[in-house]
Design an enzyme around this catalytic site. Structure first.
Site, PDB file in Angstrom:
ATOM      1  N   ASP A 149      -9.404   5.284  -9.753  1.00 15.91           N
ATOM      2  CA  ASP A 149      -9.076   6.474  -8.533  1.00 15.91           C
ATOM      3  C   ASP A 149      -7.552   7.065  -8.356  1.00 15.91           C
ATOM      4  O   ASP A 149      -7.046   5.734  -7.522  1.00 15.91           O
ATOM      5  CB  ASP A 149     -10.116   5.549  -6.918  1.00 15.91           C
ATOM      6  N   HIS A 180     -13.107  10.885  -6.003  1.00 13.36           N
ATOM      7  CA  HIS A 180     -14.456  10.139  -6.164  1.00 13.36           C
ATOM      8  C   HIS A 180     -15.679  11.146  -6.308  1.00 13.36           C
ATOM      9  O   HIS A 180     -16.811  10.393  -7.681  1.00 13.36           O
ATOM     10  CB  HIS A 180     -15.287   9.774  -4.354  1.00 13.36           C
ATOM     11  N   GLU A 200     -14.384  13.694  -1.484  1.00 13.84           N
ATOM     12  CA  GLU A 200     -13.318  13.233  -2.128  1.00 13.84           C
ATOM     13  C   GLU A 200     -13.422  13.592  -3.552  1.00 13.84           C
ATOM     14  O   GLU A 200     -14.285  13.549  -4.278  1.00 13.84           O
ATOM     15  CB  GLU A 200     -12.971  11.876  -2.497  1.00 13.84           C
ATOM     16  N   GLU A 229     -18.069   9.605   3.487  1.00 13.10           N
ATOM     17  CA  GLU A 229     -17.616   9.779   2.182  1.00 13.10           C
ATOM     18  C   GLU A 229     -18.254   9.156   0.694  1.00 13.10           C
ATOM     19  O   GLU A 229     -17.657   8.107   0.912  1.00 13.10           O
ATOM     20  CB  GLU A 229     -15.519   9.331   2.182  1.00 13.10           C
ATOM     21  N   HIS A 250      -7.610   4.765   9.921  1.00 13.58           N
ATOM     22  CA  HIS A 250      -8.317   2.984   9.626  1.00 13.58           C
ATOM     23  C   HIS A 250      -8.082   2.730  11.082  1.00 13.58           C
ATOM     24  O   HIS A 250      -6.692   3.236  11.842  1.00 13.58           O
ATOM     25  CB  HIS A 250      -8.154   1.964   8.883  1.00 13.58           C
ATOM     26  N   ASP A 310      -5.091   1.199  10.882  1.00 14.32           N
ATOM     27  CA  ASP A 310      -3.324   1.686  11.297  1.00 14.32           C
ATOM     28  C   ASP A 310      -3.273   1.823  13.119  1.00 14.32           C
ATOM     29  O   ASP A 310      -2.687   2.199  12.890  1.00 14.32           O
ATOM     30  CB  ASP A 310      -4.222   2.723  10.582  1.00 14.32           C
TER      31      ASP A 310
END
Ligand code: XUL
Ligand code: MN
Length: 344
Positions: free
Chosen positions: A248, A213, A210, A174, A49, A52
């Site tokens: 999730d 997801h 993903e 995503e 991110h 991050d």
């Protein structure tokens, strides 16, 4: 096989174990220490991110941001690691409380596009070729709170602004259908690629799929991946697993539905994914019960299961497959697949 595939994860995949019902259960591990885990666990790529890489990003000047990003790049180089992508984390800021790009507040929309551009600058410094857009709060808690037509236009405008701002940077969307929102915009790869096709440069907009997801959207992750692969648009994956329609879970790859995992590996193999040089990302979460010293097993286990499934895909008897398909005997094909997975 381990040489053919390259694996990545993000620093958030080694975490303290807090969930909505309880506090942290493991000590915080610094970014520098986490970087040491990558090679030990068999990983070469780091997913980021924006914050991050550059903590407290909104409080930093451009100069400070670039300096911090350069320091992180030096750390990566020192460990022999590559940055796969950078994703703007809009969902933790008060400005993104009701979404960034699709907020009703023009000030929030402006901030979100600004963050997207800063994410591109960080990505360039880290050497990442694309940005990932997980559209966390770009949706609604109640339908009547936003004009969904305007929201989709705002999303398109934001992506276009980034594509004009940085003529090389690519964007992988995503998709996720819900959580944290009741309903999120762009819930499937079909939506993502339709949006991509309307941008000023569709060649620079693709997708990251993903597993969890896709399952939350009621879809088969392997078909979602195949759809993107068939168009040259699968730029990364977040492999994990999900036990039905609930929160999730980000379970270890293959842990809930081994055959589903086999089919995801099968389409990656069919689509020549390893030859594309793209990373296999694992967006998996350690169980909250794991003590700190065992809280990386979900990553190495997911990688091990993936590689074992590559072996299974490659050794499935092709003659049996073609015979069953020719006879349209799918019962026999199903038994052959299950027996192969059982090792018998
Ligand atoms: C959220 C999710 C995120 C993104 C990166 O469900 O999967 O971890 O992958 O922001
Ligand atoms: Mn993910």
């Amino acid at each position: 096989m381990a040489d053919e595939y390259r694996f990545s994860f993000g620093p958030w995949n080694v975490h303290e174990g807090a969930d909505p019902f309880g506090p942290v259960v493991r000590p915080t591990i610094g970014f520098g220490k986490k970087l040491k885990y990558y090679k030990q666990l068999g990983f070469d790529g780091v997913q980021f991110h924006d914050d991050d890489a550059v903590p407290d990003l909104d409080e930093k000047s451009d100069g400070e941001m670039e300096k911090t990003a350069r320091e992180v790049r030096a750390m990566l180089d020192g460990e022999g690691l590559l940055a796969e992508f950078v994703a703007p984390r809009l969902w933790e800021s008060p400005l993104g409380v009701d979404g960034g790009f699709t907020s009703n507040d023009p000030a929030s929309r402006k901030w979100a596009v600004g963050r997207l551009k800063r994410t591109a600058t960080i990505a360039n410094i880290l050497g990442a070729e694309f940005i990932v857009l997980w559209l966390a709060r770009e949706g609604t808690y109640i339908r009547e709170s936003k004009n969904a037509l305007d929201a989709h236009r705002h999303l398109l405008d934001a992506i276009n602004e980034l594509l004009e701002f940085d003529k090389k940077m690519q964007i992988a969307i995503e998709p996720k259908p819900n959580e944290p929102m009741d309903h999120a915009y762009i819930p499937t790869i079909g939506h993502a690629l339709a949006l991509a096709s309307q941008t000023v440069d569709p060649s620079r907009v693709g997708g990251l799929i993903e597993t969890a997801h896709a399952i939350l959207a009621g879809l088969d992750p392997s078909d979602e991946m195949a759809f993107a692969l068939s168009m040259g648009k699968l730029w990364s994956v977040h492999l994990n697993d999900q036990n039905g329609l609930k929160f999730d879970e980000d379970k270890t790859f293959g842990a809930a539905n081994l055959r589903g995992a086999y089919n995801q590996v099968r389409v990656l193999e069919l689509g020549g994914y390893p030859q594309s040089g793209r990373f296999v990302g694992l967006d998996v979460k350690a169980m909250r019960t794991q003590p700190a010293e065992l809280a990386t097993g979900h990553l190495s286990n997911s990688r091990t299961i993936f590689l074992k499934l590559v072996e299974k895909v490659r050794t499935f008897p092709k003659d049996v497959e073609s015979q069953c398909i020719a006879n349209r005997d799918y019962e026999a094909l199903e038994l052959a697949v299950i027996e192969h997975l059982l090792g018998g």
